[in-house]
Write a protein that holds these residues in place. Sequence first.
Motif, PDB file in Angstrom:
ATOM      1  N   MET A   1       0.850  -1.179   0.000  1.00 59.43           N
ATOM      2  CA  MET A   1       0.000   0.000   0.000  1.00 59.43           C
ATOM      3  C   MET A   1       0.892   1.237   0.000  1.00 59.43           C
ATOM      4  N   ASN A   2       0.522   2.186  -0.780  1.00 57.54           N
ATOM      5  CA  ASN A   2       1.264   3.432  -0.900  1.00 57.54           C
ATOM      6  C   ASN A   2       1.248   4.182   0.445  1.00 57.54           C
ATOM      7  N   PRO A   3       2.402   4.658   0.916  1.00 60.07           N
ATOM      8  CA  PRO A   3       2.432   5.383   2.202  1.00 60.07           C
ATOM      9  C   PRO A   3       1.504   6.601   2.232  1.00 60.07           C
ATOM     10  N   ASN A   4       1.301   7.256   1.088  1.00 59.05           N
ATOM     11  CA  ASN A   4       0.396   8.412   1.069  1.00 59.05           C
ATOM     12  C   ASN A   4      -1.043   7.993   1.348  1.00 59.05           C
ATOM     13  N   TYR A   5      -1.454   6.850   0.798  1.00 62.87           N
ATOM     14  CA  TYR A   5      -2.820   6.374   1.045  1.00 62.87           C
ATOM     15  C   TYR A   5      -2.996   5.930   2.495  1.00 62.87           C
ATOM     16  N   ARG A   6      -1.959   5.335   3.058  1.00 69.72           N
ATOM     17  CA  ARG A   6      -2.020   4.909   4.456  1.00 69.72           C
ATOM     18  C   ARG A   6      -2.155   6.138   5.365  1.00 69.72           C
ATOM     19  N   ASN A   7      -1.403   7.190   5.062  1.00 71.36           N
ATOM     20  CA  ASN A   7      -1.469   8.420   5.839  1.00 71.36           C
ATOM     21  C   ASN A   7      -2.847   9.066   5.703  1.00 71.36           C
ATOM     22  N   LEU A   8      -3.371   9.079   4.489  1.00 71.56           N
ATOM     23  CA  LEU A   8      -4.691   9.651   4.249  1.00 71.56           C
ATOM     24  C   LEU A   8      -5.771   8.855   4.980  1.00 71.56           C
ATOM     25  N   ALA A   9      -5.654   7.532   4.965  1.00 70.00           N
ATOM     26  CA  ALA A   9      -6.622   6.682   5.666  1.00 70.00           C
ATOM     27  C   ALA A   9      -6.569   6.926   7.167  1.00 70.00           C
ATOM     28  N   LEU A  10      -5.380   7.093   7.705  1.00 67.08           N
ATOM     29  CA  LEU A  10      -5.238   7.369   9.139  1.00 67.08           C
ATOM     30  C   LEU A  10      -5.903   8.687   9.507  1.00 67.08           C
ATOM     31  N   TRP A  11      -5.672   9.730   8.709  1.00 72.74           N
ATOM     32  CA  TRP A  11      -6.295  11.027   8.988  1.00 72.74           C
ATOM     33  C   TRP A  11      -7.812  10.956   8.816  1.00 72.74           C
ATOM     34  N   ALA A  12      -8.296  10.167   7.881  1.00 72.76           N
ATOM     35  CA  ALA A  12      -9.744  10.010   7.694  1.00 72.76           C
ATOM     36  C   ALA A  12     -10.375   9.334   8.913  1.00 72.76           C
ATOM     37  N   ILE A  13      -9.704   8.319   9.445  1.00 75.68           N
ATOM     38  CA  ILE A  13     -10.211   7.642  10.644  1.00 75.68           C
ATOM     39  C   ILE A  13     -10.215   8.589  11.834  1.00 75.68           C
ATOM     40  N   ILE A  14      -9.160   9.359  11.991  1.00 74.72           N
ATOM     41  CA  ILE A  14      -9.102  10.334  13.087  1.00 74.72           C
ATOM     42  C   ILE A  14     -10.221  11.362  12.951  1.00 74.72           C
ATOM     43  N   ALA A  15     -10.473  11.841  11.727  1.00 68.97           N
ATOM     44  CA  ALA A  15     -11.537  12.822  11.504  1.00 68.97           C
ATOM     45  C   ALA A  15     -12.903  12.242  11.846  1.00 68.97           C
ATOM     46  N   VAL A  16     -13.148  11.005  11.437  1.00 69.78           N
ATOM     47  CA  VAL A  16     -14.443  10.370  11.732  1.00 69.78           C
ATOM     48  C   VAL A  16     -14.623  10.201  13.233  1.00 69.78           C
ATOM     49  N   LEU A  17     -13.573   9.793  13.927  1.00 67.19           N
ATOM     50  CA  LEU A  17     -13.668   9.653  15.385  1.00 67.19           C
ATOM     51  C   LEU A  17     -13.913  10.990  16.073  1.00 67.19           C
ATOM     52  N   LEU A  18     -13.260  12.034  15.619  1.00 68.42           N
ATOM     53  CA  LEU A  18     -13.487  13.354  16.213  1.00 68.42           C
ATOM     54  C   LEU A  18     -14.911  13.846  15.974  1.00 68.42           C
ATOM     55  N   ILE A  19     -15.425  13.624  14.784  1.00 63.71           N
ATOM     56  CA  ILE A  19     -16.808  14.018  14.487  1.00 63.71           C
ATOM     57  C   ILE A  19     -17.780  13.218  15.341  1.00 63.71           C
ATOM     58  N   ALA A  20     -17.526  11.926  15.506  1.00 65.05           N
ATOM     59  CA  ALA A  20     -18.403  11.095  16.331  1.00 65.05           C
ATOM     60  C   ALA A  20     -18.386  11.553  17.787  1.00 65.05           C
TER      61      ALA A  20
END
Length: 58
Positions: A1-20
């Motif tokens: 997996m491309n490191p950029n996609y992994r970083n983007l996925a991590l930030w997306a998960i963090i954003a979803v958790l913060l919104i929740a």
Amino acid sequence: MNPNYRNLALWAIIAVLLIALFNLFQTPQTRGASSDVPYSQFLQDVAAGRGKTGTISG
């Protein structure tokens, strides 16, 4: 997996958790079916056998 996609996925998960978490504390929902009832109505409900439990506050 491309490191950029992994970083983007991590930030997306963090954003979803913060919104929740924000939604959880911003709009607290009542657990179960509870409502404010005037004391006279509560007494009528208990006399008719419709009341199971009650909490008096204030």
